[in-house]
Design a protein around this motif. Structure first.
Motif, PDB file in Angstrom:
ATOM      1  N   VAL A 149      10.346   6.474  -4.895  1.00 53.63           N
ATOM      2  CA  VAL A 149       9.637   5.233  -5.223  1.00 53.63           C
ATOM      3  C   VAL A 149       8.313   5.566  -5.899  1.00 53.63           C
ATOM      4  O   VAL A 149       7.936   4.940  -6.893  1.00 53.63           O
ATOM      5  CB  VAL A 149       9.422   4.373  -3.953  1.00 53.63           C
ATOM      6  N   ALA A 150       7.598   6.537  -5.379  1.00 51.45           N
ATOM      7  CA  ALA A 150       6.331   6.951  -5.989  1.00 51.45           C
ATOM      8  C   ALA A 150       6.560   7.446  -7.416  1.00 51.45           C
ATOM      9  O   ALA A 150       5.798   7.118  -8.326  1.00 51.45           O
ATOM     10  CB  ALA A 150       5.670   8.033  -5.140  1.00 51.45           C
ATOM     11  N   ARG A 151       7.605   8.232  -7.620  1.00 49.60           N
ATOM     12  CA  ARG A 151       7.914   8.730  -8.971  1.00 49.60           C
ATOM     13  C   ARG A 151       8.253   7.578  -9.909  1.00 49.60           C
ATOM     14  O   ARG A 151       7.803   7.545 -11.055  1.00 49.60           O
ATOM     15  CB  ARG A 151       9.083   9.710  -8.926  1.00 49.60           C
ATOM     16  N   ARG A 152       9.058   6.634  -9.440  1.00 48.98           N
ATOM     17  CA  ARG A 152       9.502   5.522 -10.288  1.00 48.98           C
ATOM     18  C   ARG A 152       8.318   4.701 -10.795  1.00 48.98           C
ATOM     19  O   ARG A 152       8.304   4.260 -11.941  1.00 48.98           O
ATOM     20  CB  ARG A 152      10.452   4.608  -9.514  1.00 48.98           C
ATOM     21  N   GLN A 200       0.846  -1.188   0.000  1.00 50.96           N
ATOM     22  CA  GLN A 200       0.000   0.000   0.000  1.00 50.96           C
ATOM     23  C   GLN A 200       0.882   1.239   0.000  1.00 50.96           C
ATOM     24  O   GLN A 200       1.684   1.436   0.902  1.00 50.96           O
ATOM     25  CB  GLN A 200      -0.915   0.014   1.221  1.00 50.96           C
ATOM     26  N   PHE A 201       0.736   2.069  -1.038  1.00 46.78           N
ATOM     27  CA  PHE A 201       1.377   3.370  -1.051  1.00 46.78           C
ATOM     28  C   PHE A 201       0.482   4.293  -0.242  1.00 46.78           C
ATOM     29  O   PHE A 201      -0.716   4.386  -0.501  1.00 46.78           O
ATOM     30  CB  PHE A 201       1.546   3.885  -2.483  1.00 46.78           C
ATOM     31  N   THR A 202       1.054   4.971   0.730  1.00 44.78           N
ATOM     32  CA  THR A 202       0.273   5.744   1.684  1.00 44.78           C
ATOM     33  C   THR A 202       0.983   7.035   2.027  1.00 44.78           C
ATOM     34  O   THR A 202       2.076   7.306   1.527  1.00 44.78           O
ATOM     35  CB  THR A 202       0.020   4.891   2.953  1.00 44.78           C
ATOM     36  N   SER A 203       0.377   7.816   2.881  1.00 42.84           N
ATOM     37  CA  SER A 203       1.032   8.986   3.456  1.00 42.84           C
ATOM     38  C   SER A 203       0.535   9.148   4.885  1.00 42.84           C
ATOM     39  O   SER A 203      -0.486   8.585   5.274  1.00 42.84           O
ATOM     40  CB  SER A 203       0.760  10.255   2.648  1.00 42.84           C
ATOM     41  N   ARG A 204       1.241   9.920   5.647  1.00 44.16           N
ATOM     42  CA  ARG A 204       0.935  10.097   7.064  1.00 44.16           C
ATOM     43  C   ARG A 204      -0.465  10.660   7.291  1.00 44.16           C
ATOM     44  O   ARG A 204      -1.137  10.307   8.245  1.00 44.16           O
ATOM     45  CB  ARG A 204       1.981  11.024   7.670  1.00 44.16           C
TER      46      ARG A 204
END
Length: 128
Positions: free
Chosen positions: A84-87, A46-50
């Protein structure tokens, strides 16, 4: 009056289309370099943010699905690892990915799907 209404409707339609294009899962997210990410597959990633409330709400469900399928679960905070998100072309959170042992992506979503879609993708990931 009719011209203003037509312009307003056209503008709203264009904005709706652009929003849907923005929210779709990343096209270049077809495989993951699991070693580079520091994880082993098969897994749910899961790509997430705080500050992402939907991400926090999805976590217990994703952990439960991973436990039932006997695969791993991990999160990547795009604020801490923006490269990582950019890639992988991740533009929105949550982005949920199910990957096989080889790193091949067998399912991806930009929201928590219903109807057991993640569980089905997890079963496919185990078989590959």
């Amino acid at each position: 009056m009719a011209l203003r209404l037509a312009i307003a409707l056209g503008t709203l339609s264009l904005l709706a289309v652009l929003y849907l294009l923005w929210k779709r899962p990343p096209r270049r997210l077809t495989s993951l370099d699991l070693r580079d990410l520091g994880v082993e597959g098969p897994l749910i990633l899961q790509f997430t943010s705080r500050y992402c409330a939907p991400c926090r709400a999805a976590r217990p469900e994703l952990e439960a699905v991973a436990g039932r399928a006997a695969i791993g679960y991990t999160q990547i905070d795009v604020g801490e690892r923006p490269e990582v998100a950019r890639r992988y072309g991740v533009r929105t959170v949550p982005t949920i990915v199910v990957a096989a042992r080889s790193g091949r992506v067998v399912g991806k979503w930009t929201a928590l799907p219903g109807d057991g879609q993640i569980a089905a993708a997890a079963r496919r990931a185990v078989r590959r």
